[in-house]
Design a protein around this motif. Structure first.
Motif, PDB file in Angstrom:
ATOM      1  N   PHE A   1      36.550  38.993  47.549  1.00  0.00           N
ATOM      2  CA  PHE A   1      37.466  38.482  46.531  1.00  0.00           C
ATOM      3  C   PHE A   1      37.338  39.248  45.215  1.00  0.00           C
ATOM      4  CE2 PHE A   1      37.364  34.816  49.430  1.00  0.00           C
ATOM      5  CZ  PHE A   1      38.742  34.691  49.655  1.00  0.00           C
ATOM      6  N   THR A   2      36.244  39.957  45.044  1.00  0.00           N
ATOM      7  CA  THR A   2      36.180  40.879  43.904  1.00  0.00           C
ATOM      8  C   THR A   2      37.178  42.011  44.095  1.00  0.00           C
ATOM      9  OG1 THR A   2      33.846  40.379  43.458  1.00  0.00           O
ATOM     10  CG2 THR A   2      34.694  42.475  42.635  1.00  0.00           C
ATOM     11  N   PHE A   3      37.266  42.532  45.310  1.00  0.00           N
ATOM     12  CA  PHE A   3      38.263  43.566  45.593  1.00  0.00           C
ATOM     13  C   PHE A   3      39.688  43.014  45.427  1.00  0.00           C
ATOM     14  CE2 PHE A   3      34.652  45.525  47.820  1.00  0.00           C
ATOM     15  CZ  PHE A   3      34.772  46.822  47.384  1.00  0.00           C
ATOM     16  N   VAL A   4      39.873  41.760  45.824  1.00  0.00           N
ATOM     17  CA  VAL A   4      41.183  41.132  45.629  1.00  0.00           C
ATOM     18  C   VAL A   4      41.498  41.035  44.133  1.00  0.00           C
ATOM     19  CG1 VAL A   4      42.521  39.012  45.930  1.00  0.00           C
ATOM     20  CG2 VAL A   4      41.082  39.854  47.800  1.00  0.00           C
ATOM     21  N   ASP A   5      40.503  40.670  43.330  1.00  0.00           N
ATOM     22  CA  ASP A   5      40.699  40.598  41.881  1.00  0.00           C
ATOM     23  C   ASP A   5      41.030  41.962  41.296  1.00  0.00           C
ATOM     24  OD1 ASP A   5      40.212  37.909  41.929  1.00  0.00           O
ATOM     25  OD2 ASP A   5      38.111  38.062  41.337  1.00  0.00           O
ATOM     26  N   VAL A   6      40.402  43.006  41.842  1.00  0.00           N
ATOM     27  CA  VAL A   6      40.712  44.362  41.390  1.00  0.00           C
ATOM     28  C   VAL A   6      42.177  44.690  41.680  1.00  0.00           C
ATOM     29  CG1 VAL A   6      40.249  46.817  41.797  1.00  0.00           C
ATOM     30  CG2 VAL A   6      38.347  45.207  41.573  1.00  0.00           C
ATOM     31  N   MET A   7      42.631  44.280  42.838  1.00  0.00           N
ATOM     32  CA  MET A   7      44.030  44.537  43.207  1.00  0.00           C
ATOM     33  C   MET A   7      44.971  43.781  42.258  1.00  0.00           C
ATOM     34  SD  MET A   7      45.827  43.995  46.916  1.00  0.00           S
ATOM     35  CE  MET A   7      45.612  42.205  46.851  1.00  0.00           C
ATOM     36  N   ASP A   8      44.645  42.529  41.962  1.00  0.00           N
ATOM     37  CA  ASP A   8      45.472  41.763  41.019  1.00  0.00           C
ATOM     38  C   ASP A   8      45.444  42.400  39.631  1.00  0.00           C
ATOM     39  OD1 ASP A   8      46.079  39.995  43.027  1.00  0.00           O
ATOM     40  OD2 ASP A   8      44.534  38.530  42.450  1.00  0.00           O
ATOM     41  N   PHE A   9      44.258  42.842  39.221  1.00  0.00           N
ATOM     42  CA  PHE A   9      44.141  43.491  37.918  1.00  0.00           C
ATOM     43  C   PHE A   9      44.989  44.752  37.874  1.00  0.00           C
ATOM     44  CE2 PHE A   9      41.934  46.742  35.353  1.00  0.00           C
ATOM     45  CZ  PHE A   9      42.024  46.149  34.110  1.00  0.00           C
ATOM     46  N   LYS A  10      44.972  45.500  38.955  1.00  0.00           N
ATOM     47  CA  LYS A  10      45.779  46.717  39.037  1.00  0.00           C
ATOM     48  C   LYS A  10      47.265  46.395  38.873  1.00  0.00           C
ATOM     49  CE  LYS A  10      47.056  50.252  42.440  1.00  0.00           C
ATOM     50  NZ  LYS A  10      48.466  49.780  42.550  1.00  0.00           N
ATOM     51  N   ASP A  11      47.699  45.313  39.494  1.00  0.00           N
ATOM     52  CA  ASP A  11      49.105  44.921  39.384  1.00  0.00           C
ATOM     53  C   ASP A  11      49.461  44.573  37.941  1.00  0.00           C
ATOM     54  OD1 ASP A  11      49.289  45.291  42.093  1.00  0.00           O
ATOM     55  OD2 ASP A  11      49.040  43.155  42.577  1.00  0.00           O
ATOM     56  N   HIS A  12      48.580  43.830  37.283  1.00  0.00           N
ATOM     57  CA  HIS A  12      48.851  43.426  35.901  1.00  0.00           C
ATOM     58  C   HIS A  12      48.873  44.630  34.968  1.00  0.00           C
ATOM     59  CE1 HIS A  12      48.914  39.157  36.609  1.00  0.00           C
ATOM     60  NE2 HIS A  12      47.709  39.173  37.169  1.00  0.00           N
ATOM     61  N   VAL A  13      47.967  45.566  35.186  1.00  0.00           N
ATOM     62  CA  VAL A  13      47.937  46.758  34.348  1.00  0.00           C
ATOM     63  C   VAL A  13      49.206  47.572  34.541  1.00  0.00           C
ATOM     64  CG1 VAL A  13      46.763  48.972  33.960  1.00  0.00           C
ATOM     65  CG2 VAL A  13      45.422  46.883  34.227  1.00  0.00           C
TER      66      VAL A  13
END
Length: 1183
Positions: free
Chosen positions: A103-115
């Protein structure tokens, strides 16, 4: 968005999104960093990732990644199923342990989308960036890009990322019957970023215009911030005294926040920005200048914490794959060679300049703290410059230079004077904390009395000011107008609220976003005066409510937490260099920075301290810390899982302990030298000088070569030149420097724990003093050798003299050290269970000296008040008794042991006496009937002679009573020595004790118990008592249930001794030596033994003084009757020591407080005693 589909910039909340995403980026970097470290360490990664049974399954999943679906046809093949069966068996454990990773990797993916969404929005708004005007907006934008790039680069460095994600997804599929909903996009992201820089270049192609705009604005800041040290010196950078007339003027700059912006941060912006948007390098000379300048100053750059990127190698790898970039590749190689060769000396010179500049700042501001107000900018500039240089040295020292045509000079990357720079940084931080209210008062008045007026005038003169912007700027003015200073108290708003300008700063951030987009009515770049003023006001508000935040931004050194080896190496170098020792305190102070690098998104770095370590922390005074292990270095102790809180405690404890240990070693060396000098003053060392003087006088007229006179004590202090430096001078210099560091601060706060440096030194001094005391005794159990008490006392006084001087260097209570150590030495064991000097000397006097008395080579001399060797040459014996038992030595012993130690010595002596008395009672019991007859028929000589011959073990009785007498004689000497010492040390208290003992009435109201308590007090002070309380206490243990039997045994014991006295005349060693006033075989000690045993036993078993007197009268009658029979003997063997034995009666009476000479004369003719004295004197003269 509006109804027409167009973006409304004011509704995009760019400022808020940048703030949130930048904070989120640091949290994600922290989590990914920890995952990378965990997966890179076999001990900390999940066990099943290293399991041999799962190796085939993991390889299969990684090979098929991201197609991890149990429903695919090839997953049902037999050989595949056999490999994946192990995964099915532990699917629950896999999901439990890998869920945090997944879920850390999932959070990274979400962060990437927001950026990506925010960057696209900013492109659409056509935001204009300029670091000199919209500083917060530009910095937030560039920080977000760099954090995002660093995150994706770190993600690509996790070797087990496919195994982790594939295993979790397969276990999820087995458990829930379907793959995780995020896995498809997540797997594609992992594949896309196999080559992260290539993918990032594609992503940033649409954003290159805005990125270039932001980067090119650095051309006004970065080149002048990256000047060599020589230009800094010429410009007198950071100097407060370069223009004395302007010293009180506030430090101003048109780009106020850019003055303390980290150069490392700007270099990361430039390198990563132009690496992603490299097309700008072909379009702008300014871009090329920034690019070359950044590449020429480093060969590695920080991604996060200790993760770095070799920039030239990376840039070459990217540009070599681009057509037409061969010139850029060549340019990069030139920059690499230049950085490797020249960057080291460049930064070395800058560190040298900053050491002197910060020292000047510290000295001036410490003397005139009021200057912190107008010159605060200089302080934060100095801190920022120094922090950049320290971090540059860290990452370049830890990461070796790439192998190029030219080699770097290793000396440029080993700065042994770095602790001095760290120290001045901590000094400035300390001044900011200490005088924060001074700065608050200054800037509150500045904001209220100047900034608000200037801003109000500027706003009113704006040609265009829309309503929203007008409301925001009016609130700025109103907020500053509402400030006030409440004299003599804490600084508050008029409404009583604590200062908080965060809302005001966020409004300015919003205003920057509103006025930097296209089609804005109020364009910020067209109003640079407004931008400069608001940036300056923002800095002023930081000085009021966020000094700690500013100090953290400009001088945080938490990266040392991840360079443990270097951190410890610099500390060791600091302790090895005397001129740097005073700066060693900066290392534990830096440990308090470590918690600054933690983030709330990754709480496991803080909330998982090692319990075993925390249990070893103990509080002492201000709260000191015990090391978990004294034998391992910090680098060996640290685990791969980064528990920052525990590491900060561990390393602070390590540094303070090493500092105290080094100070202890220096003090020990000084003490050893002073002890040697003190030994030179001992009287025994004068013998050689005297013998040489006699020899010179004897041979002064002869041509014979005379011996050279040895150097006299004190010669070492005579110097021909002040430049002569001795080893003691060097030791004292080192001690001064190190104590200055220890005394720098009374306490250090690290992660809600308090460390007291002085307590570390106190504990080490106590430990060392204890070991030194025991070591100076020099007791050798095998040979029986031990130091003379007077020599030990001389060494201890020299040692204590040195320790007392430590108070001149550091605020320590040395008296407490002396009390803790010396009081423990008065007990048989110290707090660690080790033997003390009390135990060693007690054991030596009992087991060595007093045991050798029974061999006949040592006798007690009442005349000399000492035990002396007889019949042998004192130089040929292992122990010269007189050197250890004369009054001066025992006084020294009493000084060392004190009343408690002497009491323990007496108790040990009494224990030996009680064991002898127990044996005597057994002998009495064996001869009970015969002794009863002798007691009742002492007036019948014939019957007495007949029954006396039936007695058994007569010699044994006499020998044991003599041993008791010898022990009691030594006890008397020890008590007299203690009395002499106490009369000198506490004369008024001693006079009270003597008066109390003398006038305490022995009446029926004051029973024996009260009398014994008084005697015990007097005995503890070394005063003689009629009845020895220590002996009574020792003998009372042997008391049986039938007191009548004990009383009878005591009476018969006195009879046994009395009738056995004539047997002493048969021993040739019973002769009396007039020069020593004693018998050679120590039978004169019988007098003390008889009186003391009788007084103690009849006090316990009888009715006090009356019983004692009656029984001693009976003893005197029996003894005189038995000795008078010697006059009728005709055997020469029985007569040879008769006169010497007669004298025992006189000695018994003289020693006894219960018998008188009149009573003796009634039993034994005094003329016979007088003739006996004459006879032994004539015999002694003939010998």
């Amino acid at each position: 968005m509006s109804r027409t589909g167009q973006l409304i910039p004011s509704q995009q909340k760019l400022a808020e999104k940048l703030t949130v995403l930048n904070d989120r980026a640091m949290g994600m970097l922290t989590r990914i960093y920890n995952i990378k470290k965990a997966c890179g360490d076999v001990k900390s990664k999940p066990a099943f990732l290293s399991d041999k049974n799962l190796e085939g399954a993991i390889k299969f999943i990684v090979r098929k990644f991201p197609h991890v679906d149990s429903k695919n046809n090839y997953w049902t093949m037999p050989f595949v199923q056999s490999q994946l069966q192990q995964v099915n068996n532990i699917k629950g454990e896999i999901m439990k342990q890998l869920s945090l990773y997944y879920f850390t990797f999932v959070d990274v993916m979400d962060f990437k989308d927001h950026v990506s969404e925010l960057l696209t929005t900013m492109d659409a708004c056509n935001v204009h960036f300029d670091i000199t005007t919209n500083y917060d907006l530009t910095k937030g934008y560039l920080d977000l890009i760099i954090s995002y790039v660093s995150l994706m680069l770190l993600l690509a460095r996790i070797d087990d990322r496919k195994a982790v994600l594939g295993l979790y997804n397969y276990a999820h599929d087995l458990t829930h019957g379907k793959v995780d909903q995020n896995f498809a996009r997540l797997g594609q992201m992992i594949l896309d970023y196999e080559q992260p820089l290539k993918k990032l270049q594609e992503e940033f192609t649409p954003h290159s215009k805005l990125v270039a705009c932001a980067l090119l604005s650095l051309h006004q800041v970065y080149p002048r911030r990256n000047l060599p040290a020589e230009q800094w010196r010429q410009a007198q950078m950071l100097s407060l005294v370069s223009a004395p007339g302007q010293m009180l003027n506030p430090a101003q700059s048109e780009t106020m926040p850019c003055e303390y912006l980290s150069v490392e941060t700007m270099e990361k912006w430039i390198i990563f920005g132009f690496l992603l948007c490299h097309g700008q390098l072909t379009q702008s000379d300014s871009a090329v200048q920034l690019w070359r300048l950044a590449l020429s100053g480093n060969y590695v750059i920080t991604l996060f914490r200790d993760e770095v990127l070799y920039i030239h190698k990376t840039v070459e790898g990217v540009f070599e794959g681009i057509k037409g970039y061969s010139k850029r590749v060549t340019e990069t190689k030139e920059c690499a060679n230049y950085a490797v060769v020249n960057a080291g000396p460049f930064h070395r010179e800058r560190r040298a300049f900053l050491r002197t500049a910060l020292k000047e700042l510290v000295m001036i501001l410490a003397d005139q703290p009021g200057l912190l107000g107008p010159k605060a900018l200089f302080v934060f500039m100095g801190l920022s410059f120094a922090r950049d240089e320290v971090l540059w040295l860290l990452r370049h020292s830890e990461n070796p230079a790439p192998k190029l045509n030219k080699r770097p000079n290793p000396v440029d990357y080993e700065d042994r004077q770095l602790p001095e720079l760290l120290y001045y940084m901590e000094e400035l931080r300390g001044l900011l904390r200490k005088y924060n209210q001074v700065m608050q008062r200054y800037y509150v008045q500045y904001l209220n009395g100047f900034d608000s007026i200037v801003l109000n005038n500027l706003v009113q003169n704006l040609s265009v000011c829309p309503e929203d912007e007008s409301i925001i700027m009016s609130s700025f003015v109103n907020t500053m107008n509402g400030l006030s200073v409440k004299q003599g108290t804490t600084l508050l708003f008029e409404e009583g609220e604590i200062f908080d300008f965060r809302g005001m700063r966020l409004d300015w951030f919003r205003l920057q976003a509103y006025t930097s987009v296209s089609r804005a009515q109020l364009v910020l770049r067209e109003n640079p005066d407004l931008a400069r003023l608001m940036n300056t006001i923002t800095f002023h508000t930081y000085m009021v409510d966020s000094l700690d935040e500013m100090a953290k931004e400009t001088s945080d050194l938490s990266n040392f937490c991840f360079y443990g080896r270097l951190f410890e190496q610099y500390f060791q170098w600091c302790l090895e260099t005397p001129s740097q020792m005073r700066y060693s305190i900066s290392f534990p102070l830096i440990c308090s920075h470590f918690m600054n690098c933690t983030h709330e998104i990754c709480p496991e770095e803080v909330v998982k301290p090692m319990l075993s370590y925390k249990q070893n922390l103990r509080t002492a005074g201000g709260s000191t810390r015990e090391r978990k292990s004294q034998d391992t270095s910090f680098c060996d102790r640290q685990s791969k899982r980064h528990h920052i809180g525990d590491r900060s405690l561990s390393q602070a404890n390590f540094f303070l302990d090493e500092m105290a240990k080094e100070a202890k070693n220096i003090i020990t060396s000084i003490c050893d030298e002073q002890c040697k000098l003190g030994d030179q003053l001992l009287p025994k060392n004068a013998a050689k000088t005297i013998s040489i003087a006699i020899e010179r006088k004897r041979n002064q007229n002869k041509a014979k070569k005379l011996p050279q006179e040895p150097d006299k004590p004190g010669r070492e202090s005579m110097r021909r030149s002040r430049t002569d430096v001795t080893s003691m001078d060097k030791l004292y210099l080192m001690l001064t420097e190190l104590c200055s560091a220890i005394n720098y601060t009374p306490s250090i706060q690290v992660w809600e724990h308090t460390f007291a440096p002085r307590e570390y030194l106190t504990q080490h001094l106590e430990s060392r003093f204890t070991k030194a005391l025991v070591g100076m005794v020099m007791y050798n159990p095998d040979s029986g050798e031990i130091a003379k008490p007077s020599e030990l006392l001389n060494s201890v006084e020299a040692y204590m003299g040195v320790l007392q001087t430590i108070e001149n260097y550091v605020h320590l209570d040395i008296t407490r050290v002396f009390n803790n150590v010396l009081l423990q030495q008065t007990q048989p064991q110290d707090s660690h269970g080790d033997k003390t000097i009390t135990a060693l000397y007690t054991n030596w006097y009992l087991e060595v000296l007093l045991r050798r008395v029974s061999t006949g080579q040592i006798m007690f001399s009442p005349n000399r008040h000492a035990f002396v060797n007889v019949g042998v040459d004192p130089n040929q014996v292992a122990v010269n008794a007189e050197e250890f038992s004369d009054i001066s030595e025992l006084r020294s012993l009493a000084e060392l042991l004190g009343p408690y130690g002497m009491k323990f010595l007496n108790e040990s002596l009494m224990w030996h006496i009680s064991s002898q008395v127990a044996e005597l009672k057994k002998l009495v019991t064996q001869n009970k009937d015969v002794l009863t007859t002798l007691r009742t028929h002492f007036d019948k000589p014939a019957l007495m002679a007949e029954h006396f011959n039936r007695l058994r073990d007569v010699d044994n009785v006499l020998k044991r009573v003599t041993i008791v007498g010898v022990i009691l004689s030594f006890k008397t000497l020890a008590q007299e020595a203690l009395n002499d010492v106490l009369k000198k040390r506490i004369p008024f208290l001693m006079s009270s004790i003597i008066d109390f003992q003398k006038h305490f009435p022995e009446t029926p109201e004051n029973n024996m118990v009260r009398v014994e308590i008084v005697n015990e007090m007097a005995s503890a002070a070394g005063l003689p008592c009629d009845v020895d309380p220590a002996l009574c206490a020792a003998l009372r243990v042997q008391k049986s249930e039938n007191p009548d039997d004990d009383y009878k045994i005591a009476c018969l014991l006195m009879v046994f001794i009395a009738v056995s006295l004539p047997m002493l005349s048969l021993d040739s060693q019973s002769s009396f030596r007039a020069d020593l006033e004693g018998h050679t075989n120590n039978i004169h000690c019988l007098a003390k033994a008889v009186n003391s045993i009788a007084a103690a036993m009849f006090t316990i078993y009888g009715k006090g003084r009356v019983t004692i007197e009656e029984r001693l009268k009976e003893f005197l009658a029996l003894a005189s009757s038995s000795l008078l029979k010697l006059g009728q003997e005709t055997d020469k063997l029985a007569l040879r020591s008769r006169e010497s034995v007669y004298l025992l009666l006189d000695q018994i009476v003289r020693e006894s407080p219960f018998l008188t000479m009149d009573l003796l004369e009634s039993c034994f003719p005094y003329a016979l005693l007088r003739n006996s004295y004459h006879a032994v004197l004539r015999q002694d003269n003939r010998m």
